[in-house]
Design a protein around this motif. Structure first.
Motif, PDB file in Angstrom:
ATOM      1  N   SER A  90      -9.050  -6.255   3.059  1.00  0.00           N
ATOM      2  CA  SER A  90      -8.692  -5.230   1.984  1.00  0.00           C
ATOM      3  C   SER A  90      -7.776  -4.261   2.794  1.00  0.00           C
ATOM      4  O   SER A  90      -7.197  -3.385   2.164  1.00  0.00           O
ATOM      5  CB  SER A  90      -9.869  -4.398   1.746  1.00  0.00           C
ATOM      6  OG  SER A  90     -10.478  -3.851   2.769  1.00  0.00           O
ATOM      7  N   HIS A  91      -7.700  -4.215   4.102  1.00  0.00           N
ATOM      8  CA  HIS A  91      -6.699  -3.144   5.097  1.00  0.00           C
ATOM      9  C   HIS A  91      -5.770  -3.998   5.766  1.00  0.00           C
ATOM     10  O   HIS A  91      -4.866  -3.215   6.455  1.00  0.00           O
ATOM     11  CB  HIS A  91      -7.581  -2.618   5.852  1.00  0.00           C
ATOM     12  CG  HIS A  91      -8.396  -1.385   5.042  1.00  0.00           C
ATOM     13  ND1 HIS A  91      -9.541  -1.712   4.418  1.00  0.00           N
ATOM     14  CD2 HIS A  91      -8.283  -0.023   4.984  1.00  0.00           C
ATOM     15  CE1 HIS A  91     -10.109  -0.758   3.857  1.00  0.00           C
ATOM     16  NE2 HIS A  91      -9.408   0.466   4.192  1.00  0.00           N
ATOM     17  N   ALA A  92      -5.625  -5.306   5.784  1.00  0.00           N
ATOM     18  CA  ALA A  92      -4.652  -5.922   6.485  1.00  0.00           C
ATOM     19  C   ALA A  92      -3.730  -7.221   5.810  1.00  0.00           C
ATOM     20  O   ALA A  92      -4.748  -7.962   5.101  1.00  0.00           O
ATOM     21  CB  ALA A  92      -5.340  -6.241   7.926  1.00  0.00           C
ATOM     22  N   ARG A  93      -2.768  -7.347   6.028  1.00  0.00           N
ATOM     23  CA  ARG A  93      -1.951  -8.347   5.355  1.00  0.00           C
ATOM     24  C   ARG A  93      -0.964  -9.159   6.317  1.00  0.00           C
ATOM     25  O   ARG A  93      -0.522  -8.157   7.092  1.00  0.00           O
ATOM     26  CB  ARG A  93      -1.639  -8.016   4.046  1.00  0.00           C
ATOM     27  CG  ARG A  93      -0.496  -6.981   3.756  1.00  0.00           C
ATOM     28  CD  ARG A  93      -0.011  -6.768   2.407  1.00  0.00           C
ATOM     29  NE  ARG A  93      -1.249  -5.996   1.774  1.00  0.00           N
ATOM     30  CZ  ARG A  93      -0.729  -5.433   0.469  1.00  0.00           C
ATOM     31  NH1 ARG A  93       0.288  -5.589  -0.182  1.00  0.00           N
ATOM     32  NH2 ARG A  93      -1.634  -4.916  -0.134  1.00  0.00           N
ATOM     33  N   HIS A  96      -3.572   1.082   6.174  1.00  0.00           N
ATOM     34  CA  HIS A  96      -3.475  -0.402   6.023  1.00  0.00           C
ATOM     35  C   HIS A  96      -2.609  -0.825   7.109  1.00  0.00           C
ATOM     36  O   HIS A  96      -1.698  -0.165   7.624  1.00  0.00           O
ATOM     37  CB  HIS A  96      -2.924  -0.720   4.664  1.00  0.00           C
ATOM     38  CG  HIS A  96      -3.879  -0.433   3.616  1.00  0.00           C
ATOM     39  ND1 HIS A  96      -4.432   0.966   3.111  1.00  0.00           N
ATOM     40  CD2 HIS A  96      -4.474  -1.268   2.661  1.00  0.00           C
ATOM     41  CE1 HIS A  96      -5.266   0.623   2.027  1.00  0.00           C
ATOM     42  NE2 HIS A  96      -5.268  -0.650   1.737  1.00  0.00           N
ATOM     43  N   LEU A 143      -8.070  -0.494  13.700  1.00  0.00           N
ATOM     44  CA  LEU A 143      -8.435  -0.397  12.552  1.00  0.00           C
ATOM     45  C   LEU A 143      -9.940  -0.413  12.336  1.00  0.00           C
ATOM     46  O   LEU A 143     -10.312   0.411  11.553  1.00  0.00           O
ATOM     47  CB  LEU A 143      -7.719  -1.754  11.672  1.00  0.00           C
ATOM     48  CG  LEU A 143      -7.971  -1.850  10.364  1.00  0.00           C
ATOM     49  CD1 LEU A 143      -7.740  -0.576   9.672  1.00  0.00           C
ATOM     50  CD2 LEU A 143      -7.407  -2.813   9.860  1.00  0.00           C
ATOM     51  N   VAL A 174       0.279  -3.880   8.035  1.00  0.00           N
ATOM     52  CA  VAL A 174       1.105  -4.979   7.534  1.00  0.00           C
ATOM     53  C   VAL A 174       1.810  -5.783   8.747  1.00  0.00           C
ATOM     54  O   VAL A 174       2.400  -4.922   9.646  1.00  0.00           O
ATOM     55  CB  VAL A 174       2.263  -4.471   6.594  1.00  0.00           C
ATOM     56  CG1 VAL A 174       3.203  -5.550   6.075  1.00  0.00           C
ATOM     57  CG2 VAL A 174       1.694  -4.156   5.222  1.00  0.00           C
ATOM     58  N   ARG A 198     -11.913   2.385  10.382  1.00  0.00           N
ATOM     59  CA  ARG A 198     -12.818   2.241   9.287  1.00  0.00           C
ATOM     60  C   ARG A 198     -14.178   2.663   9.634  1.00  0.00           C
ATOM     61  O   ARG A 198     -14.920   3.092   8.635  1.00  0.00           O
ATOM     62  CB  ARG A 198     -12.335   0.789   8.681  1.00  0.00           C
ATOM     63  CG  ARG A 198     -12.932   0.691   7.398  1.00  0.00           C
ATOM     64  CD  ARG A 198     -12.641  -0.874   6.949  1.00  0.00           C
ATOM     65  NE  ARG A 198     -13.434  -1.698   7.583  1.00  0.00           N
ATOM     66  CZ  ARG A 198     -13.695  -3.038   7.051  1.00  0.00           C
ATOM     67  NH1 ARG A 198     -13.038  -3.473   5.837  1.00  0.00           N
ATOM     68  NH2 ARG A 198     -14.566  -4.061   7.744  1.00  0.00           N
ATOM     69  N   PRO A 222       0.778  -1.013   0.068  1.00  0.00           N
ATOM     70  CA  PRO A 222       0.029  -0.110   0.040  1.00  0.00           C
ATOM     71  C   PRO A 222       0.917   1.226   0.218  1.00  0.00           C
ATOM     72  O   PRO A 222       2.008   1.167   0.339  1.00  0.00           O
ATOM     73  CB  PRO A 222      -0.878  -0.103   1.216  1.00  0.00           C
ATOM     74  CG  PRO A 222      -0.767  -1.470   1.938  1.00  0.00           C
ATOM     75  CD  PRO A 222       0.645  -1.949   1.169  1.00  0.00           C
ATOM     76  N   PHE A 266       1.183   2.793   5.077  1.00  0.00           N
ATOM     77  CA  PHE A 266       0.757   1.590   6.060  1.00  0.00           C
ATOM     78  C   PHE A 266       1.539   1.605   7.427  1.00  0.00           C
ATOM     79  O   PHE A 266       2.679   2.393   7.545  1.00  0.00           O
ATOM     80  CB  PHE A 266       0.756   0.097   5.228  1.00  0.00           C
ATOM     81  CG  PHE A 266       2.282  -0.291   4.961  1.00  0.00           C
ATOM     82  CD1 PHE A 266       3.129  -0.619   6.052  1.00  0.00           C
ATOM     83  CD2 PHE A 266       2.928   0.324   3.760  1.00  0.00           C
ATOM     84  CE1 PHE A 266       4.606  -0.917   5.787  1.00  0.00           C
ATOM     85  CE2 PHE A 266       4.297  -0.088   3.539  1.00  0.00           C
ATOM     86  CZ  PHE A 266       5.158  -0.611   4.348  1.00  0.00           C
TER      87      PHE A 266
END
Length: 671
Positions: free
Chosen positions: A274-277, A249, A236, A251, A240, A213, A216
């Motif tokens: 869609s906002h966290a990986r 975002h 988060l 990570v 949101r 992103p 982030f």
């Protein structure tokens, strides 16, 4: 000085402990050119050891084993100026095999929350990172909690010098375990050298995964419960819900663990995909890119002993938002935004503040770079060099320049009734201590004269004739004490044991520190016949108030203050009523009544195969966890003789098979 390093707990795959070990040892080997090092490592850790840049051929690129980059092949040793190997790597299947190499080192170093095996006849230095179990016991399984509560206090109380990673940890260990502050040192960790080595530019060429992103927040942490990932997801969700378009975002990097926080499942359950990986197994260059590109590091953790992500972020110029914990205050100084633990609203506000204020991010990054100058592996390695020297001096002269009482007069009754021919080496082991205020009395069988060699060694040695063989009864030791006006008296059984070279010094030091205990108990290494040491006889404190006499109560472990014992009515009555098992019963009574001085030092090396069955049975009947030798001979001896053939052949097996095979080997060959 030769430093023995216990790297047996190390494994090729692991978290921060792996690269902290690699970075520290790598710098020690490179900087400390005056000492020799012996590294003991398990086969499953040899890739890490081979990757140490200090062991690489000259001219090879430096790639510390903890850095995440591939290292060139290592050579086994490298030599100092006189041609002797300055670094040796010895592969061992278990920590007990370090006993096979006792002559190879002068100081024992445990850098991995470990000080096994119990080699306490010489200086020891141990690192203990934290004692989280005292703050959050609910985060540990019953087995892990029991192990920590037994092992960690033992490390703290046994090491000549204890090293920890922050002033917060030092203070808590001193308070919880009643330690001498002068024995506890702080040496900070530092960032991975691969992060701060900018031989490659930042940018997309170091990131081979899906595009990151544009902005982030970054949280690198394995999913242990105390890392508090849930709070960050709560924050988060708040952001949101308030403004979906501007929600940041996240990570994450790290592994999920059994009993930990199910990070991936929680992200999906909350609909935050869609906002966290989440990423695992990142190369050091990829980790460096994340620190460089992140708007900030976020650490909502409930507990830290140091905070490796924080010090890495400082060094990378990455702003920090973190929990307001003492060690993070200590590490970050004024280069972070601190928020109360478990306060989602405060965490959200700090993250939004950083997002909206570029000048604040620049200011925090600049402060972080300045703060990071306090932490480097070179300075940590030099601190350890000083600590090794100080530990050696403290062990040989525990009181230093401080005034101390006169050395106690120690009497050793050498019982030669079982093995008259072993009297001379027994007396030699006493004299090897170099302790001058000692009296020696030899008990001889029948009318056998005192060996001429013994008379020549100790002109003042006294000899008595004793027709009854076996360990001495208490009246015999009491007469010896009265005759020689002894402060401490104990027995040594010739042919069964020998004193370590530091036994009497350690006994005298303990006696000067504890002047009120009538019974003093040390430890003994146990071997079977001529084979190497494989176990330790000692008092085990199990961490929950229980204790266990483990191995055997050898005569050489126990010393008594006769005058204090005579004034202790209950102890004196027990000695008059007891028979051959008086030592075991005296230790139990003294422990229960708070009159036992527990000395975590190795007094003797004892051959358990020469203990008669009747003595072992009596000890077992008194609750001692005794090594079992039903016929008085080593069990599994013929198997142990096959070890030189089997060990090289086992190297072709897969690692998991080898570990399982080692477990079965220890079961089949143990005493």
């Amino acid at each position: 000085m030769r430093i023995g390093v216990n790297a047996v707990p190390l494994r090729t795959h692991g978290g921060g402990a792996r690269y902290v070990f690699a970075e520290l040892i790598d710098r020690l080997l490179a900087i400390d050119t005056q000492r020799r090092y012996v590294l003991f490592a398990h086969p499953l850790a040899m890739d890490v050891i081979r990757g140490l840049s200090a062991l690489q051929p000259r001219g090879a690129a430096e790639h510390p084993a903890g850095s995440g980059d591939t290292a060139p092949p290592a050579r086994a040793h490298f030599a100092s100026g006189n041609g002797a190997p300055r670094v040796r790597v010895i592969e061992v299947a278990c920590e007990e095999e370090i006993f096979d190499h006792l002559d190879a080192f002068d100081l024992f170093f445990g850098p991995l929350n470990n000080l096994q095996p119990r080699i306490y006849d010489r200086p020891t230095v141990a690192i203990l990172h934290d004692i989280q179990e005292h703050f959050y016991p609910q985060y540990f399984s019953p087995g892990d909690l029991a192990a920590r509560r037994e092992i960690y206090p033992e490390i703290c109380r046994s090491a000549t010098t204890l090293v920890t990673i922050s002033e917060f940890c030092r203070r808590t260990m001193i308070e919880r375990f009643s330690l001498d502050p002068q024995r506890v040192e702080v040496v900070y960790n530092a960032p991975q050298s691969g992060l701060t080595r900018h031989d490659r530019p930042f940018g997309e060429d170091t990131w081979s995964r899906e595009p990151l992103p544009e902005s982030f927040f970054f949280y690198p942490a394995n999913c242990y419960p105390h890392k508090n990932h849930a709070l960050l997801l709560d924050g988060l969700e708040r952001m949101r819900a308030a403004d979906p378009a501007s929600a940041p975002h996240l990570v994450f990097t790290g592994f999920e663990i059994d009993g930990g926080f199910p990070l991936r499942n929680e992200i999906c359950r909350r609909g935050l995909q869609s906002h966290a990986r989440v990423y695992e197994d990142l190369a050091i260059a990829e980790l460096r890119t994340l620190y460089h590109r992140a708007a900030a590091l976020v650490m909502p953790t409930r507990f830290e002993g140091f905070g490796m992500p924080a010090v890495e972020a400082l060094a990378m110029g990455c702003p920090i938002v973190c929990s307001d914990l003492p060690p993070l205050r200590e590490i970050c100084g004024d280069a972070a935004l601190f928020v109360p633990c478990d306060d989602a609203a405060a965490l959200t506000a700090a993250m939004q503040r950083l997002m909206r204020d570029p000048a604040l991010r620049v200011d925090l990054a600049a402060r972080g770079l300045k703060q990071a100058q306090r932490f480097s592996w070179d300075s940590s390695a030099r601190r350890f060099m000083d600590i090794f020297a100080a530990a050696a001096a403290r062990f040989s002269d525990p009181g230093g320049s401080a005034p101390r009482p006169a050395s106690p007069r120690i009497g050793v009754l050498v019982n030669g009734t079982l093995a008259p021919d072993a009297i001379e080496p027994a007396v030699r082991s006493i004299l090897r201590n170099g302790y001058t205020n000692v009296a020696i009395r030899v008990v001889l069988p029948d009318d056998r004269p005192l060996p001429t060699a013994v008379s020549a060694m100790v002109p003042a040695v006294s000899a008595v004739v004793e027709r009854k063989s076996g360990p001495a009864a208490w009246p015999q030791l009491a007469r010896f004490s009265d005759d020689e006006r002894l402060d401490l008296v104990g027995e040594m059984i010739a042919g069964r044991s020998s004193l370590t070279p530091t036994a009497l010094m350690s006994l005298a030091d303990a006696a000067s520190r504890d002047a009120d205990s009538p019974v003093l108990l040390g430890e003994a290494w146990q071997r079977i016949g001529s084979e190497p040491v494989r176990s330790v006889a000692r008092l085990r404190e199990l961490g929950d108030g229980r204790w266990l006499l483990h191995g055997f109560i050898h005569a050489e472990m126990l010393f008594v203050r006769p005058r204090l014992l005579a004034a202790w009515a209950e102890g004196a009555a027990l000695l008059h009523a007891c028979g051959a098992d008086w030592r075991i019963r005296l230790v139990r009574l003294a422990r229960q009544s708070g009159r036992l001085c527990h000395i975590r030092r190795t007094f003797a090396v004892c051959d358990v195969s020469r203990i008669p069955f009747a003595e072992r049975a009596a000890a077992a009947a008194c609750g001692v966890e005794v090594i079992h030798l039903p016929d008085g001979r080593p069990t599994g001896g013929w198997l142990r003789r096959l070890k030189p053939l089997l060990k090289p052949a086992s190297r072709i097996l897969p690692g998991a098979w080898r570990v399982q095979g080692e477990r079965w080997w220890r079961r089949l060959t143990r005493a």
